[in-house]
Write a protein that holds these residues in place. Structure first.
Motif, PDB file in Angstrom:
ATOM      1  N   GLU A  38       0.835  -1.200   0.000  1.00  0.00           N
ATOM      2  CA  GLU A  38       0.000   0.000   0.000  1.00  0.00           C
ATOM      3  C   GLU A  38       0.872   1.253   0.000  1.00  0.00           C
ATOM      4  N   PHE A  39       1.950   1.239   0.791  1.00  0.00           N
ATOM      5  CA  PHE A  39       2.884   2.364   0.828  1.00  0.00           C
ATOM      6  C   PHE A  39       3.435   2.630  -0.580  1.00  0.00           C
ATOM      7  N   VAL A  40       3.871   1.577  -1.241  1.00  0.00           N
ATOM      8  CA  VAL A  40       4.457   1.719  -2.582  1.00  0.00           C
ATOM      9  C   VAL A  40       3.401   2.236  -3.565  1.00  0.00           C
ATOM     10  N   LEU A  41       2.223   1.624  -3.556  1.00  0.00           N
ATOM     11  CA  LEU A  41       1.185   2.022  -4.506  1.00  0.00           C
ATOM     12  C   LEU A  41       0.712   3.454  -4.276  1.00  0.00           C
ATOM     13  N   ARG A  42       0.669   3.883  -3.022  1.00  0.00           N
ATOM     14  CA  ARG A  42       0.255   5.262  -2.714  1.00  0.00           C
ATOM     15  C   ARG A  42       1.237   6.280  -3.272  1.00  0.00           C
ATOM     16  N   ASN A  43       2.500   5.903  -3.343  1.00  0.00           N
ATOM     17  CA  ASN A  43       3.553   6.865  -3.665  1.00  0.00           C
ATOM     18  C   ASN A  43       4.214   6.662  -5.022  1.00  0.00           C
ATOM     19  N   ILE A  44       3.843   5.628  -5.741  1.00  0.00           N
ATOM     20  CA  ILE A  44       4.571   5.273  -6.962  1.00  0.00           C
ATOM     21  C   ILE A  44       4.487   6.366  -8.035  1.00  0.00           C
ATOM     22  N   ASN A  45       3.400   7.104  -8.069  1.00  0.00           N
ATOM     23  CA  ASN A  45       3.261   8.152  -9.089  1.00  0.00           C
ATOM     24  C   ASN A  45       4.154   9.358  -8.825  1.00  0.00           C
ATOM     25  N   GLU A  46       4.711   9.436  -7.630  1.00  0.00           N
ATOM     26  CA  GLU A  46       5.612  10.544  -7.294  1.00  0.00           C
ATOM     27  C   GLU A  46       7.062  10.259  -7.688  1.00  0.00           C
ATOM     28  N   PHE A  47       7.316   9.041  -8.170  1.00  0.00           N
ATOM     29  CA  PHE A  47       8.677   8.620  -8.504  1.00  0.00           C
ATOM     30  C   PHE A  47       8.754   8.217  -9.970  1.00  0.00           C
ATOM     31  N   GLU A  48       9.796   8.627 -10.628  1.00  0.00           N
ATOM     32  CA  GLU A  48      10.022   8.198 -12.006  1.00  0.00           C
ATOM     33  C   GLU A  48      10.548   6.774 -11.980  1.00  0.00           C
ATOM     34  N   TYR A  72      15.599   5.297  12.927  1.00  0.00           N
ATOM     35  CA  TYR A  72      16.310   6.045  11.898  1.00  0.00           C
ATOM     36  C   TYR A  72      16.319   7.508  12.315  1.00  0.00           C
ATOM     37  N   ASN A  73      17.047   8.339  11.571  1.00  0.00           N
ATOM     38  CA  ASN A  73      17.075   9.751  11.938  1.00  0.00           C
ATOM     39  C   ASN A  73      15.682  10.362  11.769  1.00  0.00           C
ATOM     40  N   THR A  74      15.427  11.400  12.534  1.00  0.00           N
ATOM     41  CA  THR A  74      14.109  12.026  12.613  1.00  0.00           C
ATOM     42  C   THR A  74      13.627  12.518  11.253  1.00  0.00           C
ATOM     43  N   GLU A  75      14.509  13.112  10.479  1.00  0.00           N
ATOM     44  CA  GLU A  75      14.128  13.651   9.175  1.00  0.00           C
ATOM     45  C   GLU A  75      13.607  12.538   8.253  1.00  0.00           C
ATOM     46  N   VAL A  80       8.992   9.342   5.726  1.00  0.00           N
ATOM     47  CA  VAL A  80       8.256   8.102   5.430  1.00  0.00           C
ATOM     48  C   VAL A  80       6.903   8.070   6.135  1.00  0.00           C
ATOM     49  N   ASN A  81       6.819   8.664   7.314  1.00  0.00           N
ATOM     50  CA  ASN A  81       5.523   8.708   7.996  1.00  0.00           C
ATOM     51  C   ASN A  81       4.537   9.605   7.250  1.00  0.00           C
ATOM     52  N   GLU A  82       5.042  10.664   6.666  1.00  0.00           N
ATOM     53  CA  GLU A  82       4.184  11.523   5.838  1.00  0.00           C
ATOM     54  C   GLU A  82       3.723  10.756   4.594  1.00  0.00           C
ATOM     55  N   MET A  83       4.633  10.009   3.994  1.00  0.00           N
ATOM     56  CA  MET A  83       4.285   9.209   2.815  1.00  0.00           C
ATOM     57  C   MET A  83       3.274   8.119   3.169  1.00  0.00           C
ATOM     58  N   ALA A  84       3.289   7.644   4.398  1.00  0.00           N
ATOM     59  CA  ALA A  84       2.406   6.558   4.832  1.00  0.00           C
ATOM     60  C   ALA A  84       1.126   7.066   5.469  1.00  0.00           C
ATOM     61  N   ASP A  85       0.937   8.367   5.490  1.00  0.00           N
ATOM     62  CA  ASP A  85      -0.239   8.942   6.141  1.00  0.00           C
ATOM     63  C   ASP A  85      -1.517   8.268   5.634  1.00  0.00           C
ATOM     64  N   GLY A  86      -2.296   7.737   6.564  1.00  0.00           N
ATOM     65  CA  GLY A  86      -3.553   7.091   6.213  1.00  0.00           C
ATOM     66  C   GLY A  86      -3.484   5.580   6.120  1.00  0.00           C
ATOM     67  N   ILE A  87      -2.286   5.019   6.117  1.00  0.00           N
ATOM     68  CA  ILE A  87      -2.162   3.559   6.086  1.00  0.00           C
ATOM     69  C   ILE A  87      -2.416   3.047   7.500  1.00  0.00           C
ATOM     70  N   VAL A  88      -3.360   2.144   7.619  1.00  0.00           N
ATOM     71  CA  VAL A  88      -3.720   1.595   8.917  1.00  0.00           C
ATOM     72  C   VAL A  88      -3.115   0.205   9.040  1.00  0.00           C
ATOM     73  N   VAL A  89      -2.321   0.015  10.086  1.00  0.00           N
ATOM     74  CA  VAL A  89      -1.738  -1.300  10.370  1.00  0.00           C
ATOM     75  C   VAL A  89      -2.389  -1.798  11.651  1.00  0.00           C
ATOM     76  N   GLU A  90      -3.229  -2.805  11.512  1.00  0.00           N
ATOM     77  CA  GLU A  90      -3.920  -3.371  12.671  1.00  0.00           C
ATOM     78  C   GLU A  90      -2.932  -4.154  13.532  1.00  0.00           C
ATOM     79  N   ASP A  91      -3.036  -3.988  14.833  1.00  0.00           N
ATOM     80  CA  ASP A  91      -2.221  -4.739  15.792  1.00  0.00           C
ATOM     81  C   ASP A  91      -0.725  -4.606  15.537  1.00  0.00           C
ATOM     82  N   ALA A  92      -0.286  -3.405  15.193  1.00  0.00           N
ATOM     83  CA  ALA A  92       1.149  -3.180  14.998  1.00  0.00           C
ATOM     84  C   ALA A  92       1.862  -3.335  16.337  1.00  0.00           C
ATOM     85  N   PRO A  93       3.036  -3.934  16.336  1.00  0.00           N
ATOM     86  CA  PRO A  93       3.770  -4.076  17.594  1.00  0.00           C
ATOM     87  C   PRO A  93       4.131  -2.716  18.181  1.00  0.00           C
TER      88      PRO A  93
END
Length: 107
Positions: A38-48, A72-75, A80-93
Motif C-alpha cells: 500500500e505504501f508503494v502504490l500510494r507513492n509510486i506516481n511521485e517517482f520516475e 532512523y534519523n528524525t528527518e 516516510v511517515n508523511e508518505m504513509a499517512d492514512g495507512i492503517v496497520v492493525e495490531d502493529a507491535p
C-alpha cells in the motif's frame, strides 16, 4: 487508500500491481507486505521509473520502523511517515527504547 481502495487500484492497474508484487521480500508476512505494498502504490506516481529503488528503500524504512522497531534519523522517519499517512496497520507491535524500559525499572 483503504484496503478496498488498494484492491480496486490493483484491479484497475494490473500491470503496475504485478510489477510491484515482484518486490515482495521473501520473509515478509502477508500483513507486512499488504502494508508495504500500500505504501508503494500510494507513492509510486511521485517517482520516475529510474527512482523506483528509492521508493522501495523508503518503503522498507517505514516497514522496518513499524514492524520491527528499527530507528532512523528524525528527518527520514518524518518523510516516510508523511508518505504513509492514512495507512492503517492493525495490531502493529509497540516498541520501547532502552531508556524507556530503564525509567520503568527505576535505574
Amino acid at each position: 487508500m483503504a484496503a478496498t481502495d488498494v484492491q480496486e487500484f490493483i484491479q484497475q492497474n494490473r500491470a503496475l500491481a504485478d510489477q510491484v508484487e515482484n518486490h515482495r521480500g521473501i520473509s515478509e508476512t502477508n500483513k507486512q507486505w499488504d502494508a508495504r505494498r500500500e505504501f508503494v502504490l500510494r507513492n509510486i506516481n511521485e517517482f520516475e521509473e529510474a527512482q523506483i529503488d528509492q521508493l522501495l528503500a523508503l518503503s522498507m524504512v517505514w516497514a522496518n520502523n513499524v514492524f520491527m522497531g528499527c530507528r532512523y534519523n528524525t528527518e527520514l522517519l518524518d518523510k516516510v511517515n508523511e508518505m504513509a499517512d492514512g495507512i492503517v496497520v492493525e495490531d502493529a507491535p509497540v516498541f520501547q527504547t532502552r531508556e524507556e524500559i530503564m525509567k520503568k525499572v527505576g535505574r
